[in-house]
Write a protein that holds these residues in place. Structure first.
Motif, PDB file in Angstrom:
ATOM      1  N   THR A 176     -55.557 -85.591 -24.562  1.00  0.00           N
ATOM      2  CA  THR A 176     -54.802 -84.457 -25.074  1.00  0.00           C
ATOM      3  C   THR A 176     -53.662 -84.861 -25.999  1.00  0.00           C
ATOM      4  O   THR A 176     -53.157 -84.034 -26.737  1.00  0.00           O
ATOM      5  CB  THR A 176     -54.205 -83.646 -23.901  1.00  0.00           C
ATOM      6  N   MET A 177     -53.244 -86.119 -25.932  1.00  0.00           N
ATOM      7  CA  MET A 177     -52.116 -86.566 -26.751  1.00  0.00           C
ATOM      8  C   MET A 177     -52.418 -87.926 -27.364  1.00  0.00           C
ATOM      9  O   MET A 177     -51.838 -88.941 -26.974  1.00  0.00           O
ATOM     10  CB  MET A 177     -50.845 -86.619 -25.899  1.00  0.00           C
ATOM     11  N   PRO A 178     -53.323 -87.988 -28.334  1.00  0.00           N
ATOM     12  CA  PRO A 178     -53.746 -89.289 -28.864  1.00  0.00           C
ATOM     13  C   PRO A 178     -52.633 -90.098 -29.505  1.00  0.00           C
ATOM     14  O   PRO A 178     -52.594 -91.317 -29.374  1.00  0.00           O
ATOM     15  CB  PRO A 178     -54.838 -88.925 -29.879  1.00  0.00           C
ATOM     16  N   THR A 179     -51.706 -89.445 -30.216  1.00  0.00           N
ATOM     17  CA  THR A 179     -50.647 -90.247 -30.844  1.00  0.00           C
ATOM     18  C   THR A 179     -49.673 -90.788 -29.802  1.00  0.00           C
ATOM     19  O   THR A 179     -49.078 -91.847 -29.993  1.00  0.00           O
ATOM     20  CB  THR A 179     -49.883 -89.431 -31.899  1.00  0.00           C
ATOM     21  N   ALA A 180     -49.502 -90.067 -28.690  1.00  0.00           N
ATOM     22  CA  ALA A 180     -48.645 -90.587 -27.610  1.00  0.00           C
ATOM     23  C   ALA A 180     -49.276 -91.826 -26.987  1.00  0.00           C
ATOM     24  O   ALA A 180     -48.593 -92.815 -26.731  1.00  0.00           O
ATOM     25  CB  ALA A 180     -48.425 -89.509 -26.552  1.00  0.00           C
TER      26      ALA A 180
ATOM     27  N   PHE B  51     -55.935 -80.168 -39.208  1.00  0.00           N
ATOM     28  CA  PHE B  51     -56.754 -81.334 -38.895  1.00  0.00           C
ATOM     29  C   PHE B  51     -56.632 -81.673 -37.424  1.00  0.00           C
ATOM     30  O   PHE B  51     -55.537 -81.859 -36.909  1.00  0.00           O
ATOM     31  CB  PHE B  51     -56.325 -82.532 -39.747  1.00  0.00           C
ATOM     32  N   ARG B  52     -57.744 -81.762 -36.744  1.00  0.00           N
ATOM     33  CA  ARG B  52     -57.763 -82.072 -35.316  1.00  0.00           C
ATOM     34  C   ARG B  52     -58.095 -83.548 -35.124  1.00  0.00           C
ATOM     35  O   ARG B  52     -59.086 -84.038 -35.638  1.00  0.00           O
ATOM     36  CB  ARG B  52     -58.806 -81.206 -34.602  1.00  0.00           C
ATOM     37  N   ASP B  53     -57.227 -84.255 -34.395  1.00  0.00           N
ATOM     38  CA  ASP B  53     -57.462 -85.673 -34.118  1.00  0.00           C
ATOM     39  C   ASP B  53     -58.660 -85.811 -33.176  1.00  0.00           C
ATOM     40  O   ASP B  53     -58.738 -85.118 -32.165  1.00  0.00           O
ATOM     41  CB  ASP B  53     -56.220 -86.269 -33.449  1.00  0.00           C
ATOM     42  N   THR B  54     -59.556 -86.710 -33.529  1.00  0.00           N
ATOM     43  CA  THR B  54     -60.789 -86.853 -32.736  1.00  0.00           C
ATOM     44  C   THR B  54     -60.854 -88.213 -32.044  1.00  0.00           C
ATOM     45  O   THR B  54     -61.917 -88.819 -31.948  1.00  0.00           O
ATOM     46  CB  THR B  54     -62.032 -86.668 -33.631  1.00  0.00           C
ATOM     47  N   GLN B  55     -59.711 -88.702 -31.583  1.00  0.00           N
ATOM     48  CA  GLN B  55     -59.724 -89.966 -30.843  1.00  0.00           C
ATOM     49  C   GLN B  55     -60.664 -89.837 -29.640  1.00  0.00           C
ATOM     50  O   GLN B  55     -60.566 -88.900 -28.864  1.00  0.00           O
ATOM     51  CB  GLN B  55     -58.323 -90.329 -30.354  1.00  0.00           C
ATOM     52  N   SER B  56     -61.573 -90.776 -29.499  1.00  0.00           N
ATOM     53  CA  SER B  56     -62.565 -90.716 -28.425  1.00  0.00           C
ATOM     54  C   SER B  56     -62.122 -91.555 -27.237  1.00  0.00           C
ATOM     55  O   SER B  56     -61.171 -92.351 -27.322  1.00  0.00           O
ATOM     56  CB  SER B  56     -63.907 -91.247 -28.932  1.00  0.00           C
ATOM     57  N   GLU B  57     -62.832 -91.400 -26.129  1.00  0.00           N
ATOM     58  CA  GLU B  57     -62.529 -92.225 -24.964  1.00  0.00           C
ATOM     59  C   GLU B  57     -62.880 -93.684 -25.220  1.00  0.00           C
ATOM     60  O   GLU B  57     -62.244 -94.576 -24.672  1.00  0.00           O
ATOM     61  CB  GLU B  57     -63.268 -91.665 -23.744  1.00  0.00           C
ATOM     62  N   GLN B  58     -63.874 -93.931 -26.085  1.00  0.00           N
ATOM     63  CA  GLN B  58     -64.171 -95.319 -26.454  1.00  0.00           C
ATOM     64  C   GLN B  58     -62.993 -95.949 -27.192  1.00  0.00           C
ATOM     65  O   GLN B  58     -62.642 -97.111 -26.956  1.00  0.00           O
ATOM     66  CB  GLN B  58     -65.438 -95.390 -27.333  1.00  0.00           C
ATOM     67  N   ASP B  59     -62.369 -95.178 -28.106  1.00  0.00           N
ATOM     68  CA  ASP B  59     -61.194 -95.680 -28.831  1.00  0.00           C
ATOM     69  C   ASP B  59     -60.080 -96.044 -27.863  1.00  0.00           C
ATOM     70  O   ASP B  59     -59.481 -97.121 -27.939  1.00  0.00           O
ATOM     71  CB  ASP B  59     -60.667 -94.622 -29.804  1.00  0.00           C
ATOM     72  N   LEU B  60     -59.799 -95.123 -26.957  1.00  0.00           N
ATOM     73  CA  LEU B  60     -58.706 -95.331 -26.018  1.00  0.00           C
ATOM     74  C   LEU B  60     -59.012 -96.490 -25.071  1.00  0.00           C
ATOM     75  O   LEU B  60     -58.130 -97.289 -24.751  1.00  0.00           O
ATOM     76  CB  LEU B  60     -58.454 -94.054 -25.221  1.00  0.00           C
TER      77      LEU B  60
END
Length: 277
Positions: free
Chosen positions: A81-85, A244-253
């Motif tokens: 929910t908070m990819p930049t955080a 623009f919606r950030d699409t950071q995935s669980e693989q990225d994290l």
């Protein structure tokens, strides 16, 4: 090797986040550096900002920021929910761990001490810049008397003396380059992921993405969407503003978390070895 599916990434990420959550920093401070140990001899040469202190700061920063990221994860029903955080927290975890590992890794004392002086030099440089800027502000706004301004000038001069001393000690021990965070992160990637030829580059890529997050930029969010073409296809409001919606995935994290954890584990192993013997 099995492909990393979304389901496997979620399960592994949940495991790593639980490990980070369980590793609760207690704030008790560093363990004792045993007399005549390798690290105690390094400390005797570094004096002011000692090698062990710089290493412990890095290890602690990594643990604390991984723990904070895990708290976010567990408070949001395992949602991204908070990819930049996440990126901001894990950037600090990555560089803290890399700093510690970078100082501890060399077998030769001169190289370890030289690297400690490089990081100390960077600390002194930044402290000196801050002292000079504070002095300039106080003088410009006339918010301090002449005696106070003179004391502040002396403080700034002492920071500069420390920086020059650390620089000279660094160079005397064969460490020619000044400290640079990106260089240290690339070094850590190359050390840890030698079985994967792209490992060092992967670590550097992760570092770049998290740097974008930490500075509240947009390019990394666009690239997480697939490519720069994602910008053209992003939905727009009636006034033409991009939503623009950030699409950071669980693989990225997962990659971010595992790289920071892996680096810090290597640093801790070396720290325990060098502080004891």
């Amino acid at each position: 090797m099995e492909p990393m599916t979304a389901e496997r990434a979620r399960a592994r990420l949940a495991q790593r986040m639980q490990e980070a959550l369980d590793d609760t920093p207690d704030g008790a401070g560093p363990p004792t550096i045993e007399p005549r140990s390798s690290l105690s001899r390094d400390d005797a040469l570094t004096k002011d900002l000692t090698a062990s202190e710089l290493v412990w700061i890095g290890i602690s920063a990594a643990r604390e920021h991984l723990h904070a990221a895990a708290r976010i994860w567990h408070s949001h029903e395992h949602g991204i929910t908070m990819p930049t955080a996440y990126g901001t927290l894990l950037r600090t975890a990555a560089i803290g761990a890399a700093n510690a590992y970078w100082i501890l890794a060399p077998a030769k004392r001169d190289e370890r001490v030289g690297r400690a002086f490089a990081l100390a030099e960077e600390n002194y440089r930044r402290a000196g810049e801050m002292a000079s800027e504070s002095l300039e502000t106080a003088a410009t706004m006339e918010i301090a008397d002449s005696a106070t301004l003179e004391r502040e000038r002396e403080k700034a001069a002492r920071w500069e003396e420390r920086r020059v001393h650390a620089r000279d000690q660094r160079m005397a021990r064969g460490v020619q380059d000044r400290y640079a965070a990106t260089r240290v992160v690339k070094w850590a990637g190359g050390q840890l992921l030698t079985e994967d030829p792209s490992g060092g580059g992967q670590y550097a890529l992760v570092w770049r993405f998290t740097s974008g997050d930490a500075h509240a930029l947009t390019w990394q969010r666009i690239m997480r969407g697939g490519s720069s073409g994602a910008l053209a296809s992003a939905p727009r409001g009636p006034d033409g503003t991009i939503h623009f919606r950030d699409t950071q995935s669980e693989q990225d994290l997962l990659m971010l978390v595992e790289l920071a954890m892996l680096t810090n584990r290597h640093a801790i192993v070396l720290y325990e070895r060098r502080r004891r013997a």
